[in-house]
Design an enzyme around this catalytic site. Structure first.
Site, PDB file in Angstrom:
ATOM      1  N   THR A 210       0.706  -1.169   0.371  1.00  0.00           N
ATOM      2  CA  THR A 210       0.076  -0.284  -0.111  1.00  0.00           C
ATOM      3  C   THR A 210       0.983   1.531   0.354  1.00  0.00           C
ATOM      4  O   THR A 210       2.272   1.283   0.394  1.00  0.00           O
ATOM      5  CB  THR A 210      -0.808   0.019   0.970  1.00  0.00           C
ATOM      6  OG1 THR A 210      -1.601  -1.217   0.895  1.00  0.00           O
ATOM      7  CG2 THR A 210      -1.651   0.747   1.543  1.00  0.00           C
ATOM      8  N   ARG A 238     -13.943  -8.497  -0.492  1.00  0.00           N
ATOM      9  CA  ARG A 238     -13.413  -7.681   1.041  1.00  0.00           C
ATOM     10  C   ARG A 238     -12.517  -6.592   0.751  1.00  0.00           C
ATOM     11  O   ARG A 238     -12.137  -5.974  -0.508  1.00  0.00           O
ATOM     12  CB  ARG A 238     -11.967  -8.830   1.509  1.00  0.00           C
ATOM     13  CG  ARG A 238     -11.393  -8.615   2.479  1.00  0.00           C
ATOM     14  CD  ARG A 238      -9.501  -7.446   2.350  1.00  0.00           C
ATOM     15  NE  ARG A 238      -9.065  -7.296   3.594  1.00  0.00           N
ATOM     16  CZ  ARG A 238      -7.992  -6.780   3.235  1.00  0.00           C
ATOM     17  NH1 ARG A 238      -7.602  -6.215   2.305  1.00  0.00           N
ATOM     18  NH2 ARG A 238      -6.777  -6.059   4.387  1.00  0.00           N
ATOM     19  N   THR A 261      -0.356   1.363   6.619  1.00  0.00           N
ATOM     20  CA  THR A 261      -0.522  -0.064   6.043  1.00  0.00           C
ATOM     21  C   THR A 261      -0.034  -1.549   6.907  1.00  0.00           C
ATOM     22  O   THR A 261       1.386  -0.994   7.695  1.00  0.00           O
ATOM     23  CB  THR A 261       1.343   0.490   4.473  1.00  0.00           C
ATOM     24  OG1 THR A 261       1.402  -0.983   3.908  1.00  0.00           O
ATOM     25  CG2 THR A 261       2.060   0.806   5.521  1.00  0.00           C
ATOM     26  N   GLY A 262      -0.758  -2.379   6.775  1.00  0.00           N
ATOM     27  CA  GLY A 262      -0.890  -3.865   7.499  1.00  0.00           C
ATOM     28  C   GLY A 262      -1.579  -4.213   7.078  1.00  0.00           C
ATOM     29  O   GLY A 262      -2.747  -4.108   6.466  1.00  0.00           O
TER      30      GLY A 262
HETATM   31  N1  ASP Z   1      -3.450  -2.413   4.553  1.00  0.00           N
HETATM   32  C1  ASP Z   1      -3.760  -2.523   3.680  1.00  0.00           C
HETATM   33  C2  ASP Z   1      -4.746  -3.752   3.533  1.00  0.00           C
HETATM   34  O1  ASP Z   1      -5.286  -4.237   4.860  1.00  0.00           O
HETATM   35  C3  ASP Z   1      -2.677  -3.581   2.883  1.00  0.00           C
HETATM   36  C4  ASP Z   1      -1.473  -3.351   2.513  1.00  0.00           C
HETATM   37  O2  ASP Z   1      -1.025  -2.598   4.318  1.00  0.00           O
HETATM   38  O3  ASP Z   1      -0.937  -3.167   1.604  1.00  0.00           O
HETATM   39  O4  ASP Z   1      -5.929  -3.912   2.773  1.00  0.00           O
END
Ligand code: ASP
Length: 344
Positions: A210, A238, A261-262
């Protein structure tokens, strides 16, 4: 004596109405040494290790992170707004196949792409977001337009795609978002799924990609934005934390701006972005201490991996994560940092 009381009442009234001779903007405080501007970005956290990276790949990431920072910094330097800086900076990363946002978005279980993005203005607490868009080239632009050109905060699916069309945004076929490396990642996850892992389960070499940006402009206004393709192999429409205001993104001139991000499910459940802002609002914690508490204590304890970037109203910056690495960088007058791995 009577005259003295009148003077006292007069002085108290002045202080109660907040009248003073300084011409600070009302949305900022003058108790800190705020820089003229500040900008911070991330391009995702995860199992990003030097030993798994080629020098060429590392150079490509650093080049793109610097290009993104240059774009935002130029806007801020020349007196532009935090909101314009955030939108333009994120677009640079959305247009690059290196990150899981826009071009380079991960694949759903069905082999397509569904993109999420959000945008928040810390001066007004207005916000906009899109979830599960499939044809919008730059979802961050759609998110900002939801904020400014609609009475809503979050639009999803085909309605959000239609809104982007109505607003005249660039659209692309869903295959525009295809990249070979993300396709390979989907195949790997599908393989793991066959071996019995849940479809969104954490696995040791997961990389979130992200992108996010937070900026503080010369007027003390803070803006934040986040854009993502979500998680590889996601199903059933989702939606993660990235388009959820208070989970993946938050901005308030009185506290800070945040982009996360996570593993989104944890970020939603722990309202991570708003938690950071709330800690600054209700406690005496510094930005760094508040981020540390969330990332290394709350999320770690719960099993949620990832990171966040943030700028507080004084221009302090934090880039924290509980994974092996996070693509990240910031710029302030005479200061520039771009990093990938955990600092020892
Ligand atoms: N936080 C994002 C999600 O769960 C994924 C990511 O940070 O890459 O959709």
């Amino acid at each position: 004596m009577r005259q003295f009381s009148f003077i006292l009442i007069f002085i108290s009234l002045i202080s109660l109405t907040g009248c003073n001779s300084k011409s600070e903007p009302s949305n900022t405080t003058n108790d800190c040494n705020r820089p003229k501007y500040a900008i911070v970005i991330h391009g995702g956290a995860g199992t990003i290790k030097k030993e798994n990276m080629t020098p060429e790949k590392e150079a490509a990431y650093k080049q793109k992170l610097n290009e993104a920072l240059n774009t935002g910094e130029e806007i801020l330097k020349t007196g532009g707004s935090a909101m314009d800086a955030v939108e333009a900076t994120i677009q640079v990363m959305e247009n690059s196949p290196l990150f899981n946002s826009g071009k380079g978005a991960v694949y759903t279980h069905e082999g397509t792409h569904e993109l999420d993005a959000s945008f928040m203005d810390g001066a007004t607490l207005n916000a906009g977001a899109v979830g599960g868009v499939t044809i919008v080239k730059n979802p961050i632009r759609a998110a900002r337009l939801v904020m400014t050109n609609s009475p809503h905060v979050l639009l999803t699916g085909s309605g959000a795609d239609q809104f982007a069309i109505d607003q005249g945004l660039d659209t692309v076929p869903n295959t525009y978002f295809d990249t070979e490396s993300r396709y390979k990642s989907l195949q790997k996850v599908l393989e793991k799924e066959k071996q019995g892992m849940g479809y969104l389960e954490e696995w040791p070499d997961y990389k979130y990609g992200t992108v996010g940006c937070v900026a503080l402009d010369k007027n003390g206004n803070i803006a934040a934005g986040t854009s993502t393709g979500g998680m590889t192999n996601k199903r059933y429409n989702r939606i993660g934390d990235s388009p959820i205001i208070g989970a993946g993104t938050y901005a308030n001139n009185q506290t800070c701006g945040v982009s996360c991000t996570g593993h989104g499910e944890y970020y939603i459940r722990y309202a991570v972005a708003h938690d950071l802002s709330a800690q600054l609002e209700y406690t005496n914690r510094s930005l760094e201490a508040a981020a540390n508490e969330i990332i290394h204590h709350k999320l770690m304890k719960a099993g949620g991996s990832g990171g966040l970037i943030a700028i507080d109203k004084c221009g302090n910056i934090v880039m924290d994560f509980n994974t092996a690495g996070m693509y990240r960088g910031y710029a302030k007058p005479q200061e520039r940092v771009v990093e990938i791995y955990k600092q020892k």
